[in-house]
Enzyme design. Sequence first.
Site, mmCIF file in Angstrom:
data_model
loop_
_atom_site.group_PDB
_atom_site.id
_atom_site.type_symbol
_atom_site.label_atom_id
_atom_site.label_comp_id
_atom_site.label_asym_id
_atom_site.label_seq_id
_atom_site.Cartn_x
_atom_site.Cartn_y
_atom_site.Cartn_z
ATOM 1 N N HIS A 53 0.839 -1.189 0.000
ATOM 2 C CA HIS A 53 0.000 0.000 0.000
ATOM 3 C C HIS A 53 0.877 1.242 0.000
ATOM 4 C CE1 HIS A 53 -3.841 -2.170 1.648
ATOM 5 N NE2 HIS A 53 -3.359 -2.715 0.551
ATOM 6 N N GLU A 55 1.416 3.773 1.977
ATOM 7 C CA GLU A 55 2.225 4.091 3.158
ATOM 8 C C GLU A 55 3.469 3.209 3.234
ATOM 9 O OE1 GLU A 55 -2.163 4.135 4.583
ATOM 10 O OE2 GLU A 55 -0.995 3.340 2.906
ATOM 11 N N CYS A 79 -5.174 1.543 6.394
ATOM 12 C CA CYS A 79 -6.027 0.375 6.609
ATOM 13 C C CYS A 79 -5.687 -0.325 7.917
ATOM 14 C CB CYS A 79 -5.918 -0.581 5.426
ATOM 15 S SG CYS A 79 -4.330 -1.435 5.303
ATOM 16 N N ALA A 165 -34.763 4.159 -33.931
ATOM 17 C CA ALA A 165 -34.405 3.925 -35.329
ATOM 18 C C ALA A 165 -35.648 4.087 -36.190
ATOM 19 C CB ALA A 165 -33.826 2.527 -35.504
ATOM 20 N N ALA A 166 -35.413 4.291 -37.489
ATOM 21 C CA ALA A 166 -36.524 4.354 -38.439
ATOM 22 C C ALA A 166 -37.066 2.952 -38.691
ATOM 23 C CB ALA A 166 -36.047 4.994 -39.740
ATOM 24 N N SER A 171 -30.394 4.197 -38.067
ATOM 25 C CA SER A 171 -30.403 5.063 -36.879
ATOM 26 C C SER A 171 -29.297 6.107 -36.912
ATOM 27 C CB SER A 171 -30.251 4.211 -35.616
ATOM 28 O OG SER A 171 -29.035 3.495 -35.645
ATOM 29 N N GLU A 269 -24.432 1.091 -23.931
ATOM 30 C CA GLU A 269 -24.861 1.801 -25.136
ATOM 31 C C GLU A 269 -26.010 1.095 -25.862
ATOM 32 O OE1 GLU A 269 -23.522 4.386 -27.338
ATOM 33 O OE2 GLU A 269 -21.640 4.955 -26.389
ATOM 34 N N LEU A 274 -30.871 -4.599 -24.820
ATOM 35 C CA LEU A 274 -29.907 -4.695 -23.733
ATOM 36 C C LEU A 274 -30.109 -3.577 -22.716
ATOM 37 C CD1 LEU A 274 -27.486 -6.433 -22.831
ATOM 38 C CD2 LEU A 274 -26.002 -4.709 -23.871
ATOM 39 N N ALA A 277 -32.995 -4.490 -20.630
ATOM 40 C CA ALA A 277 -32.697 -5.596 -19.729
ATOM 41 C C ALA A 277 -31.928 -5.124 -18.498
ATOM 42 C CB ALA A 277 -31.901 -6.673 -20.465
#
Length: 359
Positions: A53, A55, A79, A165-166, A171, A269, A274, A277
């Site tokens: 770590h 330190e 820690c 989208a069309a 898109s 994206e 997706l 979901a």
Amino acid sequence: MAVHEVERDAMTRALHAAARGPRGVNPQVGAVILSAAGEILAEGWHHGAGTPHAEVDALSKLPEGAARGATAVVTLEPCNHTGRTGPCAVALIDSGITRVVYALDDPGVTSGGGAERLRAAGVEVESGVQAEAVHALIEDWLIAHRLGRPQITVKWAQSLDGRAAAADGTSQWITGPQARADVHRRRADADAIVVGTGTVLADDPALTARDHDALYPHQPTPVVIGTRETPTDAAVRRHPHEALFYDTRDLAAVVADLHARGIQSIFVEGGPTLASAFIAAGLADRVLAYVAPVLLGGGRVALTDIGVSTIAEARRLAVDEWVPLGADLLAIAHFTPGVNETDLNETDLHEPDLDEGVR
């Protein structure tokens, strides 16, 4: 005891040292050792999981006994547990350090408590120094630590009437250049960018973060989820980072694996299946909805089934900001507490033959 200006300056130096360490499972931490006269004796940072770590890294650069009577300035509370390495609080006590200044408390149940242990050993302890600056550096790690998984942002672009989208599936481009540039800036801030195989097959996206024709220095790791095969010549396979492919519909398992890999933030994206979901599974913390002043009609909606059958089940969000981007408008929102969450196993994650493009 008051915090001296030299200690504040040392915290700035420790912050810069921390930023040299990798993002991952562990937080980025930096440390500076000051002599009783305020001179810098050593500095260190955490180089990654399993390494000393910050330190201990700083102390290792000093001759034995050189830290006696010195001050340790650390970005995170030392820690107080034994993992792959021993407790930093004990290392500081054994070194002869008599004062510790740190920025943020360690949020860990097992790793926290180092300050109390130091005080019990007679070490002076001050906290909260430059806390905001340190928080900004490790904010994603703190959020991931609290959630027990990466922070997840779900993004989509839509027409004013909610279409992605069309009717023929095209898109590119619903939104304008300013909105698309904003997306790329936000991609560059994420650790991973996630799409479904439908998007890969339909649009062959590179999943890079681009500043015009150049790549941003930081690139998100590309992640593709779905049961269909990604072509060997797909653009995603030429990404600067090796893509991760998950032949599954178990989003919780995917997120858990990404978390284990040290991924702190995920940028979903799409496409619509997706994105829906993730929301239906309760695996979305924030939404970025780019709205363009166009009308497309038809059935290719930006979101599909998210588990809402009646208005009482609506997924409520609080809008954090409305951002004008040329002719387009970005809504940045987060999910409010108490929303219903549908178990992913009850969500049928279909993959249409033609999915949305990545804008």
